[in-house]
Design a protein around this motif. Sequence first.
Motif, PDB file in Angstrom:
ATOM      1  N   PRO B  65     -14.474  22.048 -47.807  1.00 22.71           N
ATOM      2  CA  PRO B  65     -14.783  20.966 -46.877  1.00 22.71           C
ATOM      3  C   PRO B  65     -15.210  19.719 -47.637  1.00 22.71           C
ATOM      4  CG  PRO B  65     -16.164  22.891 -46.454  1.00 22.71           C
ATOM      5  CD  PRO B  65     -15.340  23.185 -47.652  1.00 22.71           C
ATOM      6  N   HIS B  66     -15.773  19.987 -48.746  1.00 19.33           N
ATOM      7  CA  HIS B  66     -16.284  18.910 -49.595  1.00 19.33           C
ATOM      8  C   HIS B  66     -15.195  17.879 -49.894  1.00 19.33           C
ATOM      9  CE1 HIS B  66     -18.844  17.137 -52.663  1.00 19.33           C
ATOM     10  NE2 HIS B  66     -17.828  17.209 -53.508  1.00 19.33           N
ATOM     11  N   LYS B  67     -14.078  18.402 -50.478  1.00 19.95           N
ATOM     12  CA  LYS B  67     -12.984  17.499 -50.862  1.00 19.95           C
ATOM     13  C   LYS B  67     -12.429  16.755 -49.657  1.00 19.95           C
ATOM     14  CE  LYS B  67     -10.900  19.386 -54.986  1.00 19.95           C
ATOM     15  NZ  LYS B  67     -10.035  20.501 -55.256  1.00 19.95           N
ATOM     16  N   PHE B  68     -12.151  17.531 -48.616  1.00 20.89           N
ATOM     17  CA  PHE B  68     -11.541  16.980 -47.425  1.00 20.89           C
ATOM     18  C   PHE B  68     -12.406  15.838 -46.883  1.00 20.89           C
ATOM     19  CE2 PHE B  68      -9.315  16.634 -43.560  1.00 20.89           C
ATOM     20  CZ  PHE B  68     -10.255  16.566 -42.534  1.00 20.89           C
ATOM     21  N   ASP B  69     -13.680  16.124 -46.757  1.00 20.32           N
ATOM     22  CA  ASP B  69     -14.578  15.155 -46.155  1.00 20.32           C
ATOM     23  C   ASP B  69     -14.710  13.904 -47.012  1.00 20.32           C
ATOM     24  OD1 ASP B  69     -15.097  16.284 -43.750  1.00 20.32           O
ATOM     25  OD2 ASP B  69     -16.829  17.408 -44.454  1.00 20.32           O
ATOM     26  N   GLN B  70     -14.652  14.138 -48.310  1.00 23.33           N
ATOM     27  CA  GLN B  70     -14.784  12.964 -49.181  1.00 23.33           C
ATOM     28  C   GLN B  70     -13.683  11.960 -48.910  1.00 23.33           C
ATOM     29  OE1 GLN B  70     -15.046  13.860 -53.360  1.00 23.33           O
ATOM     30  NE2 GLN B  70     -17.124  13.081 -53.433  1.00 23.33           N
ATOM     31  N   GLU B  71     -12.498  12.506 -48.670  1.00 29.30           N
ATOM     32  CA  GLU B  71     -11.375  11.603 -48.406  1.00 29.30           C
ATOM     33  C   GLU B  71     -11.581  10.830 -47.115  1.00 29.30           C
ATOM     34  OE1 GLU B  71      -8.356  14.658 -50.524  1.00 29.30           O
ATOM     35  OE2 GLU B  71      -7.829  13.967 -48.506  1.00 29.30           O
ATOM     36  N   ALA B  72     -12.093  11.563 -46.119  1.00 23.48           N
ATOM     37  CA  ALA B  72     -12.259  10.925 -44.811  1.00 23.48           C
ATOM     38  C   ALA B  72     -13.453   9.985 -44.782  1.00 23.48           C
ATOM     39  CB  ALA B  72     -12.409  11.983 -43.744  1.00 23.48           C
ATOM     40  N   SER B  73     -14.538  10.395 -45.443  1.00 18.60           N
ATOM     41  CA  SER B  73     -15.794   9.659 -45.278  1.00 18.60           C
ATOM     42  C   SER B  73     -15.706   8.224 -45.795  1.00 18.60           C
ATOM     43  CB  SER B  73     -16.922  10.400 -45.976  1.00 18.60           C
ATOM     44  OG  SER B  73     -16.690  10.364 -47.368  1.00 18.60           O
ATOM     45  N   THR B  74     -15.111   8.077 -46.937  1.00 19.59           N
ATOM     46  CA  THR B  74     -15.096   6.734 -47.519  1.00 19.59           C
ATOM     47  C   THR B  74     -14.426   5.736 -46.580  1.00 19.59           C
ATOM     48  OG1 THR B  74     -13.173   7.482 -48.759  1.00 19.59           O
ATOM     49  CG2 THR B  74     -15.245   7.336 -49.958  1.00 19.59           C
ATOM     50  N   SER B  75     -13.528   6.258 -45.750  1.00 22.80           N
ATOM     51  CA  SER B  75     -12.803   5.321 -44.890  1.00 22.80           C
ATOM     52  C   SER B  75     -13.577   4.964 -43.630  1.00 22.80           C
ATOM     53  CB  SER B  75     -11.427   5.872 -44.515  1.00 22.80           C
ATOM     54  OG  SER B  75     -11.602   7.177 -43.989  1.00 22.80           O
ATOM     55  N   ARG B  76     -14.192   5.907 -42.938  1.00 22.85           N
ATOM     56  CA  ARG B  76     -14.760   5.604 -41.635  1.00 22.85           C
ATOM     57  C   ARG B  76     -16.276   5.444 -41.618  1.00 22.85           C
ATOM     58  NH1 ARG B  76     -11.179   9.626 -38.212  1.00 22.85           N
ATOM     59  NH2 ARG B  76     -10.038   9.756 -40.150  1.00 22.85           N
ATOM     60  N   HIS B  77     -17.072   6.552 -41.470  1.00 20.19           N
ATOM     61  CA  HIS B  77     -18.538   6.436 -41.350  1.00 20.19           C
ATOM     62  C   HIS B  77     -19.196   7.049 -42.572  1.00 20.19           C
ATOM     63  CE1 HIS B  77     -17.840   5.445 -37.148  1.00 20.19           C
ATOM     64  NE2 HIS B  77     -16.992   6.470 -37.119  1.00 20.19           N
ATOM     65  N   PRO B  78     -19.367   6.281 -43.618  1.00 23.77           N
ATOM     66  CA  PRO B  78     -19.843   6.837 -44.884  1.00 23.77           C
ATOM     67  C   PRO B  78     -21.208   7.504 -44.764  1.00 23.77           C
ATOM     68  CG  PRO B  78     -19.742   4.434 -44.992  1.00 23.77           C
ATOM     69  CD  PRO B  78     -19.128   4.825 -43.713  1.00 23.77           C
ATOM     70  N   ASP B  79     -22.175   6.827 -44.112  1.00 20.76           N
ATOM     71  CA  ASP B  79     -23.542   7.388 -44.091  1.00 20.76           C
ATOM     72  C   ASP B  79     -23.601   8.707 -43.362  1.00 20.76           C
ATOM     73  OD1 ASP B  79     -24.426   5.376 -45.561  1.00 20.76           O
ATOM     74  OD2 ASP B  79     -25.415   4.279 -43.954  1.00 20.76           O
ATOM     75  N   LYS B  80     -23.021   8.676 -42.158  1.00 21.45           N
ATOM     76  CA  LYS B  80     -23.076   9.889 -41.340  1.00 21.45           C
ATOM     77  C   LYS B  80     -22.409  11.042 -42.060  1.00 21.45           C
ATOM     78  CE  LYS B  80     -22.971   9.259 -36.360  1.00 21.45           C
ATOM     79  NZ  LYS B  80     -22.067   9.139 -35.222  1.00 21.45           N
ATOM     80  N   THR B  81     -21.265  10.769 -42.636  1.00 26.22           N
ATOM     81  CA  THR B  81     -20.518  11.828 -43.305  1.00 26.22           C
ATOM     82  C   THR B  81     -21.277  12.352 -44.509  1.00 26.22           C
ATOM     83  OG1 THR B  81     -18.664  10.378 -42.809  1.00 26.22           O
ATOM     84  CG2 THR B  81     -18.180  12.448 -43.940  1.00 26.22           C
ATOM     85  N   GLN B  82     -21.856  11.376 -45.260  1.00 28.82           N
ATOM     86  CA  GLN B  82     -22.637  11.789 -46.427  1.00 28.82           C
ATOM     87  C   GLN B  82     -23.750  12.738 -46.036  1.00 28.82           C
ATOM     88  OE1 GLN B  82     -22.381  11.457 -49.706  1.00 28.82           O
ATOM     89  NE2 GLN B  82     -20.373  10.528 -49.296  1.00 28.82           N
ATOM     90  N   ARG B  83     -24.407  12.321 -44.912  1.00 34.19           N
ATOM     91  CA  ARG B  83     -25.530  13.158 -44.474  1.00 34.19           C
ATOM     92  C   ARG B  83     -25.027  14.520 -44.038  1.00 34.19           C
ATOM     93  NH1 ARG B  83     -28.624  10.471 -39.958  1.00 34.19           N
ATOM     94  NH2 ARG B  83     -27.153  11.713 -38.753  1.00 34.19           N
ATOM     95  N   ARG B  84     -23.920  14.514 -43.327  1.00 31.14           N
ATOM     96  CA  ARG B  84     -23.379  15.784 -42.851  1.00 31.14           C
ATOM     97  C   ARG B  84     -22.974  16.660 -44.032  1.00 31.14           C
ATOM     98  NH1 ARG B  84     -18.371  17.164 -41.069  1.00 31.14           N
ATOM     99  NH2 ARG B  84     -17.681  14.994 -41.013  1.00 31.14           N
ATOM    100  N   LEU B  85     -22.379  16.024 -45.028  1.00 28.47           N
ATOM    101  CA  LEU B  85     -21.998  16.748 -46.242  1.00 28.47           C
ATOM    102  C   LEU B  85     -23.206  17.418 -46.883  1.00 28.47           C
ATOM    103  CD1 LEU B  85     -19.481  14.477 -48.164  1.00 28.47           C
ATOM    104  CD2 LEU B  85     -19.104  16.777 -47.304  1.00 28.47           C
ATOM    105  N   ALA B  86     -24.270  16.594 -47.019  1.00 29.59           N
ATOM    106  CA  ALA B  86     -25.485  17.129 -47.652  1.00 29.59           C
ATOM    107  C   ALA B  86     -26.023  18.305 -46.860  1.00 29.59           C
ATOM    108  CB  ALA B  86     -26.532  16.025 -47.777  1.00 29.59           C
ATOM    109  N   GLN B  87     -26.012  18.130 -45.540  1.00 26.23           N
ATOM    110  CA  GLN B  87     -26.518  19.211 -44.703  1.00 26.23           C
ATOM    111  C   GLN B  87     -25.670  20.459 -44.855  1.00 26.23           C
ATOM    112  OE1 GLN B  87     -26.583  17.493 -40.815  1.00 26.23           O
ATOM    113  NE2 GLN B  87     -28.758  16.934 -40.936  1.00 26.23           N
ATOM    114  N   ASN B  88     -24.382  20.245 -44.899  1.00 23.60           N
ATOM    115  CA  ASN B  88     -23.490  21.386 -45.089  1.00 23.60           C
ATOM    116  C   ASN B  88     -23.768  22.093 -46.393  1.00 23.60           C
ATOM    117  OD1 ASN B  88     -22.220  21.131 -42.717  1.00 23.60           O
ATOM    118  ND2 ASN B  88     -20.294  20.350 -43.508  1.00 23.60           N
ATOM    119  N   ARG B  89     -23.960  21.280 -47.424  1.00 23.75           N
ATOM    120  CA  ARG B  89     -24.231  21.885 -48.738  1.00 23.75           C
ATOM    121  C   ARG B  89     -25.501  22.706 -48.691  1.00 23.75           C
ATOM    122  NH1 ARG B  89     -22.113  17.165 -50.985  1.00 23.75           N
ATOM    123  NH2 ARG B  89     -24.134  16.124 -51.028  1.00 23.75           N
TER     124      ARG B  89
END
Lengths: 121, 364
Positions: B65-89
């Motif tokens: 999910p990490h890789k996938f999300d990285q691709e998506a996050s930079t384009s749309r909602h960086p903060d939210k995605t980053q936070r979600r990523l961290a939470q997932n981790r």
Amino acid sequence: MTNAPLLVLSRKTRDSFHSIKEMDKVMRLSSEKGVVIFSKSSCCLSYAVQVLFQDLGVSPKIHEIDKDPECREMEKALMRLGCSKPVPAVFIGGKLVGSTKEVMSMHLSSSLVPLVKPYIC
Amino acid sequence: MNTTTSSHFVPPTRFEIYDPLNKISTMWEESFKNNGGGFYTPNSIIIPTNQKPYSLSEDGTEGTPHKFDQEASTSRHPDKTQRRLAQNREAAKKSRLRKKAYVQQLETSRLKLIRLEQELDRARQQGFYASKRVDTNALSFSDNMCSGIVAFEMEYGHWVEEQNMQIHELRTVLNGQVSDVEIRLLVDNAMKHYFQLFLMKSAAAKLDVFYIMSGMWKTSAERFFLWIGGFRPSELLKVLVPHFDPMMDQQVLDVCNLRQSCQQAEDAVSQGMEKLQHTLAESVAAGELGEGSYVPQITSAMERLEALVSFVNQADNLRHETLQQMHRILTTRQAARGLLALGEYFQRLRALSSSWETRQREPT
């Protein structure tokens, strides 16, 4: 020529002669003190009986017959006197009272203390 | 879709591992629910792989999910995605740690289970004398021992049944208007009944003194109070004395004397027993330990064991005498009350034992 008749004793007769001597020894030892216990160093019930008397304030005289060279004969003598087991054999005032069972039963029925009262130190 | 825990973890009866297992798996399930892992079943926990708990990502493809999300996050909602990523981790990490702990717990429980099964086998072999040994040849001593102990256990079963009937009779009689003569009959029967048990025990002790010393025929709570193959005479008096009231002055004195002499006799026998244990230990440890030879000392150790039979007999004699003296000191009615109280006391201990055993088997 007179030959003194050779007295050949059967083993049974020899044994009874032996036991007379040991019987005397037992009777003598049993009157040495107010409370006398014949025991063996390995006998733990004898030890229990000792503990009981000490608890009552009596210091009994202990004869460990296994340390006596005539142990077997003394055992026989004690059995002959009426003990079901040679040790422990408890004498109070020179009279055979019995073994562990008798001593404990007497104590529970309150008849032991009156017997040993004169010998409490 | 989470399956419930109990279908996977069949509770092994009487083994304590049940509870922790259940707890761990419920904890595991619940915390997982909180993290929204909906595609997990407990079975897959056991598989030792490098599989991450999250094997499916949002679009249904496998991959980190990490890789996938990285691709998506930079384009749309960086903060939210980053936070979600961290939470997932974080969640993934916690999940892995819990999985590790759970597997370790399973391993320990597995080893414990193996050990318990071994003990059980050993115990069965050493013979709780439950199985009859059929031997067409001449009976060896151990066969005699087995059948003798089996016979004792059967006799004891009858003894307890008879005991329960007598207790019931005593209760009925004391609640009603019955003559002293009838009560005396019951009291005498009850006394004889106890004395009969001592005779049975004496015969059994000759066959296997360790059986008697361990109180194997008794329930677990009764065994807890065991003193040289039976109840403590002083304990018996402690339980019974309150039931004798009201007592006359002479009786009070007699009971007091009995309690004291009973305690003294008991102490003396206990000390003798300690000495026996001590000397037996010495004779077992005598000679050089670690050389692998035990032959020379075994005869002296065996002699000490013979003395155990005498101790059991003496202890039973104390019990016998205590009962006898109580009978002498008390009136018929007082004795009846005392015997009823005594019988009920043992009944309660037996009931406690079975409650305890049932408790261990119940699923929480």
